[in-house]
Design a protein around this motif. Structure first.
Motif: not given
Lengths: 501, 174, 651
Positions: C642, C644-645, C648-649
């Protein structure tokens, strides 16, 4: 690139077919009452099968042109062939170590079959060109690993490790397949090369957020397989609990296979390759190099710093292997053919020195019955080959640190060089600082062996020439290849060829 | 007609799956959890049927409910005293886990609705068995064969784990 | 592979003996002398035979070098370095000296080191030295040569400090290592400089530091500049810095006299016959590069002549038998560099060869004396040893006459060639310096001989009891070397004496030799030859008059010349000067700044203790995470995904 149908593809699958047949042959031989009494028949059959496997794989590498086989399921290129040989060799060594480990005395044929099964999964993972194949091969390696880790039913630790591995692995593979399904959902294809085509022909970035999410989840699954921080948590517990030869095998073979698919996926699906300049360019809106760099830094730093605190030999080697995955990840983060070669090169070095260190650990555990690092105290002064074994262990430790004149040094040199050529200086600096940290804990083993007195007067009791001979040749290879690595470079350069469209 | 009904059917199936999954997770009794799994599997079979995958729906029913579920129940029932085990499911700090789960839930939900999926627009309701058989022996031959090797090895492995157990207990009896 | 075997055989010996030494030490067992001898002496001898078989065609006149590319060593981008060996006339001469003299000295060592507890270790080091030296000589590129260069430095360090329990000896080893390191930096910088010059235009697959390749690219190197200076000059000066370190020239000669702390055969092999001549060899190997840098050649000539004179003056007043020989070595090396500096590369190499014979003979002779005297090295406590040590004194005398430069012994020819070349090149001042050094040489060598072997015995009663001639394996080496030093000179019999100057034509080094000095002033050459013989004869006569009866007379006279005598006894105070201007400032700087502040405060407190604290804090954090509960692990897995997501997002 030509896509072959099943009949035309079979010749490409000959090595794996040999492996499958060997597996069956062991089962059949065991049906015979006389033969089943011999404990040597199964490992020897497996060994012969693996040698045959490697030979045929090497022959095919020369004979057959690269191709996409089985309706696009597999990519049979030099890269896959490299991992065939690598998997075969690591399994061969694992079988050899298992035969000489006291922990595994009296194992039944299932053990060897499991090793062969894992070995069959590894090259398939390395050559998988389809999301379905990626998942399937990953499970093939994982599920059989769960069983083999828990093979020592009498050992509580072994069972506990297996259970943890299953649960953690299930989580990871669940998340990964969720990610794969998202990628499929956006691109509409399972074929890795088709996915790349879709991404290239999709300059506006339709569904790019969804692709991000799917990709991160997939990479988390790969990260679990190569035990990259923060997906590494299973590794110390599993490596400690598993029988030592299994730990040696898991830390080399399946980890390399994980690297193989990570590299294939990032280099073929997520990058554009220009055959004329030999340059890989990451896709504009799916640039994962930054993420990989972060993973690399985390992996090597956490691995190294936690290795310092370990007192259990296997746990110590587990963290060390995590750190080494970190070194290899820094090259994967740079996305260049030099880095690709660097990783393959380092895998060979890592194979030799890590297997060597585990072999010595097995010798010490056999002799002392202790898995603590203190069992290494005064190893050089023990009778029964102590001086030789301590010398070899020192070679492996020096090589794992990455000091000349060992193979580990050359491997690190190529890795860091590719990073420097990609102008990621900070990453190279962090990598080197990490090597300095690793010096501390590897040299602690050397200090134990040479400067401390043994805690008991047990002899190492090495019998015969075969086992010490093999360990010694690993040590010799570490040193010789540290001075003369020309053929390895050539081999690796030939192997770092990925099929692309 | 069918199109307008579809969301309704989907909603019901999803509800079944969701409620049984929650029950599996939060129930403290293994047998209850096992039975709740039944609901979850059935719901998934329904989803397959709804999407026109008739073969998969039936396989789901046969294999998961007919085979795996029964095996589960046998295992639970035959293992002595398993019902008495108080599951010490050390809950993960709810304060962190719950927000995390919610954030994930909503962001994935948002993602699903906002993404332009590659989707087949029409669902053809037609028998798929023949097509699946065809594909398994042509395009997906390799995965099919590999799965069989995997299953064989796993079988052997599980036999190994179980057999040692038997041998030990026999030795104990002797 | 034949050339490779010459290197591999001593290496094999080093490995076997090294392993044997280690396992014996660890298990406190006795060394198996027979095996150590067999391996330690036998393998170098086989290497010598192979070297001979490979070298004979060259001696008989073959010109085309024998090349062996062993393997592609380093391939990084377009930088390509091959590990290759090359045998030509120059390296043939060198490997024959190294393996030949090396084998003799190994043989000698069997007797000399007989009772030493580190017997196997000694042979392992000595074999390793041979390996490194052979790599240095046979290498066909600068990097491989550097590997050997470093290897011999390492072995030299290990062998000087062989008896490291004695603090002074350990210090001497360190001194040698550190001083050599200064020179090595020069060598390395030269390699880097060459790389910078050649790498941009390298053709595919060319081995960049290959001597042949460098030579072919001279047209590119010669006009180029590094930091606004002509690059051949810069490169050769840097290389010469390396040479002054290894070959003990001013200003880096200070380690060699101290290096006598090692066992005497080591002094003979490493610190007289082979390693210290590496600098000379390197210049001869790179003659094309040095030819392009006349300024450097002048520097080399001046440094060489100064070293020759300077060291021979110091040697006059030394009383330690090995110290005299050590300064003599420095002085003779000076001659070789003088030869290099005036472009007479072949004569420098010729002198290298004759020096290898007579100096090894002298050192081994002194070793034999020391052996007989139970470790006594002070010549004031010797005298009249001729009777007790007939073979030693005979061979020592031959070698002494040789080094003094009396015809027809070897050094007469080699030294005279050098002096003649110096003179004919117009360096009259350097010629005078060389002549004075020759005077000094003859004087101190005969002083040494007379004080040791003739006159009244000043040997203590205790030592007298043990006085004995050395065993056969030691005297054998002495005799062989004495014969060689007597006759080797005829290889370079000058044309003016009716010879063919074979060695010069055979080696065929440098641009100078191609031109063939036709303007030979034969009369002048003969006159100069006469002068130098006369000078040597005078010196010998003087030494005879002064020292034939021992020390009383000269000591009285020395008191009359107190200041000069003091200056010489204290070796011109060079060690003290270095100490005052280099060692002390560095030490006080390190004490006040680096130790007190950087080490104690920064490294110790901040890095070591600080990182320890951070580590244990980090460890406790992470071990809280790594707590063995697998549901936690799964949670962290999801958390990581989560995070990383999220990151990144957002990006």
């Amino acid at each position: 690139m030509q896509v072959l149908d099943n009949a035309a593809s079979f010749q490409y699958f000959l090595p794996e077919a040999i492996l499958g047949l060997t597996l069956l042959l062991i089962l059949i031989l065991d049906l015979n009452k006389e033969l089943s009494k011999s404990r040597l028949i199964a490992p020897w059959t497996a060994g012969v099968g693996l040698v045959l496997y490697i030979v045929v794989a090497l022959a095919l590498r020369v004979q057959l042109p690269e191709a996409i086989t089985f309706h696009g399921m597999m990519a049979n290129d030099a890269f896959t062939d490299f991992f065939r040989v690598f998997s075969g060799a690591s399994a061969l060594l694992a079988i050899f170590l298992s035969m000489h480990s006291k922990e595994l005395e009296g194992v039944k044929i299932e053990y060897w079959i499991l090793i062969l099964g894992i070995t069959l999964g590894m090259p398939v993972l390395a050559g998988a060109n389809n999301l379905l194949m990626i998942y399937l091969a990953m499970e093939m390696v994982s599920i059989l690993s769960y069983i083999i880790v828990g093979y020592l039913k009498k050992s509580r630790k072994s069972s506990e490790a297996a259970l943890k591995y299953v649960l953690y692995g299930a989580t990871a593979s669940g998340i990964m397949i969720y990610g794969l399904s998202i990628i499929f959902g956006v691109s509409g294809t399972l074929d890795v090369l088709e996915i790349q085509k879709f991404l290239v022909n999709n300059p506006v970035g339709t569904g790019r957020i969804a692709l991000f999410v799917g990709l991160v989840m997939t990479l988390a699954g790969f990260g679990y397989k190569i035990s990259a921080v923060p997906f590494h948590m299973w590794a110390p517990d599993v490596y400690q609990g598993a029988p030592t030869p299994v730990t040696a095998f898991l830390s080399v073979g399946p980890k390399a296979a994980g690297f193989a698919i990570l590299l294939r996926f990032t280099y073929t699906a997520l990058a554009q390759f220009n055959p004329e300049t030999g340059i890989f360019t990451p896709l504009k809106y799916l640039d994962i190099t930054g993420l990989m760099a972060v993973l690399a830094v985390l992996t090597m730093t956490v691995g190294n710093f936690l290795a310092i605190q370990q007192n259990n030999t296997k746990r110590f080697l587990a963290y060390s292997s995590i750190a080494h995955a970190g070194y290899m990840l820094i090259a994967a983060a740079t996305l260049s053919s030099l880095a690709l070669q660097g990783v393959l090169f380092y895998l060979i070095a890592y194979f030799i020195m890590n297997m060597g260190a585990f072999a010595v650990a097995i010798i010490v555990i056999n002799a002392t019955g202790s898995e603590e690092l203190t069992a290494f105290k005064g190893l050089a002064k023990r009778s029964g080959g102590g001086a030789l074994i301590a010398l070899l262990m020192m070679v492996f430790m020096v090589s794992l640190v990455g000091l000349p004149p060992t193979f580990g040094f050359v491997g690190k040199f190529y890795l860091f060089m590719s990073v420097i050529q990609a102008k990621l200086y900070w990453l190279a600096v962090i990598g080197m600082l990490n090597s300095v940290v690793s010096l501390y804990y590897y040299m602690r083993v050397v200090k134990h062996m040479y400067f401390d007195e043994p805690e008991d007067d047990k002899s190492l009791g090495l019998k015969g020439f075969v086992f010490p001979g093999v360990v010694a040749s690993l040590g010799l290879a570490t040193v010789v290849l540290g001075v003369y690595w020309g053929p390895i470079v050539t081999f690796v350069q030939e192997s770092a060829q990925l099929i692309s469209k | 007609m069918l199109d307008s009904l579809q969301p309704l059917v989907f909603g019901m199936l999803a509800l079944i799956i969701f409620i049984s999954a929650a029950f599996i997770t939060f129930s403290r009794n293994l047998i209850y959890s096992a039975f709740a799994l039944l609901g979850s599997f059935t719901g998934v079979a329904g989803l397959f049927a709804m999407l026109g995958a008739d073969f998969l729906a039936v396989v789901q029913l046969l294999v998961y409910i007919g085979g795996i579920m029964v095996l589960y129940l046998f295992a639970v029932l035959m293992t002595s005293g398993i019902g008495d085990v108080r599951l010490t499911n050390r809950s993960i700090a709810v304060k962190i886990a719950l927000p995390l789960a919610l954030v994930l839930f909503f962001s994935l939900g948002k993602l699903i609705f906002e993404t332009e999926w590659f989707a087949q627009q029409t669902v053809k309701i037609a028998p798929t068995t023949a097509a699946i058989g065809d594909l398994l022996l042509t395009k997906y031959l390799l995965p099919f064969e590999l799965v069989s090797v995997l299953l064989l090895s796993t079988l052997i492995g599980s036999v190994a784990l179980a057999r040692q157990e038997l041998r030990n207990s026999k030795e104990n009896h002797d | 592979m034949t050339l490779a075997w010459i290197i591999l055989l001593p290496l094999l010996g080093a490995i076997i003996n090294g392993y044997h030494a280690m396992s014996c030490t660890l298990r406190k067992q006795k060394v198996i002398t027979g095996m150590v001898n067999f391996v330690g002496v036998g393998l170098p001898f086989i290497a010598f035979l192979i070297a001979l078989s490979q070298g004979i065609p060259f001696i008989l006149g073959a010109e085309e070098p024998l090349r062996e590319t062993l393997f592609s060593w380093i391939t990084v981008g377009n930088l390509h370095i091959e590990a290759g060996l090359c045998l030509d006339r120059l390296s043939t001469l060198m490997i024959l000296i190294i393996t030949g003299v090396g084998t003799l000295i190994h043989l000698y060592s069997i007797g000399y080191m007989k009772c030493d507890p580190g017997y196997a270790k000694y042979f392992a080091y000595l074999n390793l030295f041979l390996t490194s030296m052979l790599i240095l000589v046979l290498a066909d590129n600068l990097v491989l040569m550097f590997l050997g260069w470093e290897g011999v430095g390492l072995c030299s360090y290990l062998l000087i400090g062989f008896w490291f329990e004695d603090k002074a000896k350990a210090q001497a080893g360190k001194k040698a290592f550190i001083v050599n390191r200064i020179g090595d930096v020069g060598f390395l910088l030269a390699i880097f400089g060459l790389g910078v010059l050649l790498l941009p235009g390298i053709s595919e697959g060319a081995s960049i530091f290959n001597f042949e390749y460098i030579e072919s690219k001279m047209s590119l190197i010669a006009p180029s500049t590094i930091f606004w200076m002509s690059s051949p000059i810069i490169l050769t000066l840097l290389l010469f810095v390396g040479a002054t370190g290894k070959s003990a020239q001013i200003p880096l000669y200070v380690w060699l006299p101290d290096a006598m702390a090692g066992p005497t055969p080591v002094s003979a092999l490493i610190h007289a016959a082979t390693m210290v001549t590496a600098g000379v060899y390197m210049i001869a190997r790179l003659d094309f590069l040095f030819d392009a840098a006349p300024a450097t050649l002048n520097v080399i000539a001046i440094i060489g002549a100064s070293t020759a004179l300077f060291a021979s003056l110091i040697a006059i007043v030394q009383n330690d038998i090995k110290k005299v020989l050590a300064y003599s070595t420095v002085s003779q090396l000076g001659y070789m560099f003088l030869a290099m500096g005036v472009g007479a590369y072949a004569y420098g190499v010729f002198h290298l060869m004759t020096h290898a014979f007579f100096k090894a003979c002298l050192f081994l002779g002194s070793g034999s004396v020391i052996h007989a005297m139970s470790g006594e090295q002070d010549i004031r406590k010797m005298g009249g040893l001729k009777k007790a040590l007939p073979i030693t004194s005979m061979t020592f005398l031959i070698a002494t006459i040789t080094i003094a430069g009396l015809p027809p012994f070897a050094a007469f020819f080699s030294k005279d060639h050098i002096l003649w070349k110096t003179y004919s090149h117009g360096h009259t001042v350097l010629w005078v310096m060389g002549l004075l050094a020759a005077f000094g040489t003859a004087f101190y060598m005969f002083r040494l001989y007379f004080l040791t072997f003739t006159g009244k015995s000043r040997v203590s009663e205790e030592a007298k009891a043990h006085l004995h001639e050395s065993p056969f394996n030691m005297t054998f080496a002495l005799v062989v070397l004495a014969v060689l030093s007597a006759v080797a000179g005829f290889l370079g019999l000058p044309e003016v004496l009716g010879g063919h100057d074979w060695i010069k034509h055979w080696l065929n080094l440098g641009a100078g030799s191609a031109k063939a000095h036709s303007a030979h002033d034969h009369a002048m050459e003969l006159i100069l030859m006469g002068v130098s013989v006369a000078v040597a004869a005078c010196a010998i006569l003087l030494a005879f008059l002064l020292y034939r009866n021992g020390l009383e007379g000269p000591e009285r006279r020395a008191r009359a010349m107190q200041p000069i005598h003091n200056l010489l006894t204290n070796k011109f105070y060079v060690d003290e000067i270095y100490d005052a201007i280099i060692v002390r400032p560095i030490r006080s700087l390190s004490q006040s700044v680096f130790f007190r502040v950087v080490d104690q405060k920064l490294i110790n407190e901040v890095f070591v203790n600080g990182s320890g604290k951070v580590l244990s804090w980090l460890g406790s954090c992470v071990s809280r995470i790594q707590n063995g509960f697998v549901n936690r692990y799964a949670f962290y897995f999801l958390l990581a995904v989560s995070v990383f997501l999220g990151i990144w997002v957002i990006n």
